[in-house]
Enzyme design. Structure first.
Site, mmCIF file in Angstrom:
data_model
loop_
_atom_site.group_PDB
_atom_site.id
_atom_site.type_symbol
_atom_site.label_atom_id
_atom_site.label_comp_id
_atom_site.label_asym_id
_atom_site.label_seq_id
_atom_site.Cartn_x
_atom_site.Cartn_y
_atom_site.Cartn_z
ATOM 1 N N GLY A 1 41.645 45.626 28.886
ATOM 2 C CA GLY A 1 41.691 44.225 29.309
ATOM 3 C C GLY A 1 43.166 43.823 29.297
ATOM 4 C CB ALA A 2 45.294 42.221 31.869
ATOM 5 C CG ASP B 1 43.559 44.321 35.293
ATOM 6 O OD1 ASP B 1 42.442 44.102 35.785
ATOM 7 O OD2 ASP B 1 43.729 44.750 34.138
ATOM 8 C CG ASN C 1 39.568 42.068 37.991
ATOM 9 O OD1 ASN C 1 40.082 42.153 36.876
ATOM 10 N ND2 ASN C 1 38.273 41.837 38.135
#
Ligand code: MRU
Length: 362
Positions: free
Chosen positions: A64-65, A249, A259
């Site tokens: 997850g970014a 992202d 993403n």
């Protein structure tokens, strides 16, 4: 009461176990939740050295970014003595940035700690106090939590009573410090007592939707239904989706959104069915230095993620595979980007730049 406390209180009232945090800094140690083992095993491990942080990011133990940015910010200083030289730190920055290329939050966070070191070096030369760099990592961590809470507040008006939403991958609490980006408006709406429902794409090949999103929404008592990725069009055709909300992202200056692979297909489907497609992300995910989506480097991952289902070998070992981890949705398919500052809409060149414009009252 803070958002975290409210969620714990809600979990307590509903007799459900609160979700463990993805990244914890405690007593000068970095702990990560191993997301590859979820939802069946909730195991946290301590990263004593930068190499284990790098491995955890590559292997998606932390993912997850925003979460990889926070983990890497701490990872930069983990295992160091009391002081560090700028040259040694630069090597560590480049090493961590190399772990995954697409989510800009990773580079954004470690470069921010490095910039802090550059300023400190003017005073301390080659003996930069690691404690002061740690304070910067803690600020990144707590600012992310505040951003997620604000994304929840700004996204709340979109979640109409009895509406049906669809989300992809995992942009929830597990992907950030707490609460999430795309899932933050859902948590906020649930807290406000709204009734709504979320369809969760399973998200092949690594099943972040099936393993993580339905797990965390379930833990929070939010009504959700898991679907195969290839069922999304059918569910939309039945009129059962009022909106799609996903994370990001990296968002280019023109509003193109990188993403999780599969996001682009959803956005195209939304256009066909007239369904609003929203993205939620903190400003740390917006990369004004990247003019448009086609300049974003898309991570390609190993063939075994596709040829195997879990640990079971499905395709033959010599099967040729193309496994991009992300795709880019053009900004003309995006109805709005929910950030901690509010909902941004087209034309994105102007509206995104505006988010970074200096405040005249500062
Ligand atoms: O490969 P992953 O699991 O790190 O991909 C994560 C996503 O694509 C998320 O949607 C994105 O990082 C937003 S997280 C708040």
């Amino acid at each position: 009461m803070s958002e975290t406390k409210r969620l714990w209180h809600r979990c307590f009232c509903m007799n459900i176990k609160p979700l463990p945090k993805s990244v914890v800094w405690q007593d000068d140690k970095l702990y990560l939740l191993d997301q590859t083992k979820l939802p069946h095993v909730e195991e946290t491990f301590c990263c004593e050295q930068i190499e284990s942080v790098h491995e955890a990011i590559c292997a998606l133990r932390v993912r997850g970014a925003p979460a990889i940015g926070i983990a890497a910010a701490y990872g930069l200083i983990v295992g160091l003595a009391e002081n560090v030289a700028l040259s040694a730190l630069r090597e560590r920055v480049d090493y961590l940035i190399g772990a995954r290329p697409t989510a800009v939050n990773l580079a954004w966070a470690v470069e921010r700690v490095y910039r802090c070191a550059v300023v400190l070096a003017e005073t301390y030369d080659d003996e930069i106090p690691v404690g002061l760099l740690c304070d910067e990592a803690k600020r990144i961590h707590s600012e992310d939590a505040a951003s997620c809470r604000n994304i929840g507040v700004h996204g709340l008006p979109l979640i109409k009573a009895n509406s049906n939403w669809l989300t992809h991958c995992n942009a929830g609490a597990l992907a950030v410090s707490e609460l999430g980006t795309a899932l933050a408006p859902f948590y906020t709406a649930a807290e406000a007592g709204f009734q709504f429902h979320v369809y969760v794409d399973e998200t092949r090949p690594l099943l972040q939707g099936a393993r993580l999103t339905s797990f965390e929404l379930g833990r929070a008592g939010i009504s959700n239904t898991l679907i195969c990725d290839n069922a999304a069009a059918h569910v939309m055709s039945l009129g059962q989706v009022d909106g799609v909300l996903v994370g990001a992202d990296r968002i280019a200056a023109n509003g193109d959104v990188a993403n999780k692979i599969g996001t682009l297909g959803l956005a195209i489907l939304c256009k066909y069915y007239g369904i609003p497609f929203y993205v939620a992300a903190p400003t740390s995910t917006i990369d004004l230095e990247t003019a448009e989506g086609k300049q974003i480097l898309i991570e390609e991952r190993g063939a075994q993620e596709v040829t195997q289902f879990g640990t079971a070998q499905v395709a033959t070992l010599d099967t040729k595979v193309f496994n991009p981890a992300f795709d880019v949705t053009p900004s003309n398919l995006v109805k709005g980007i929910i950030t901690e500052q509010g909902i941004t809409t087209a034309p994105y060149e102007q509206s995104l730049a505006q988010l970074f414009a200096p405040n005249p009252t500062d």
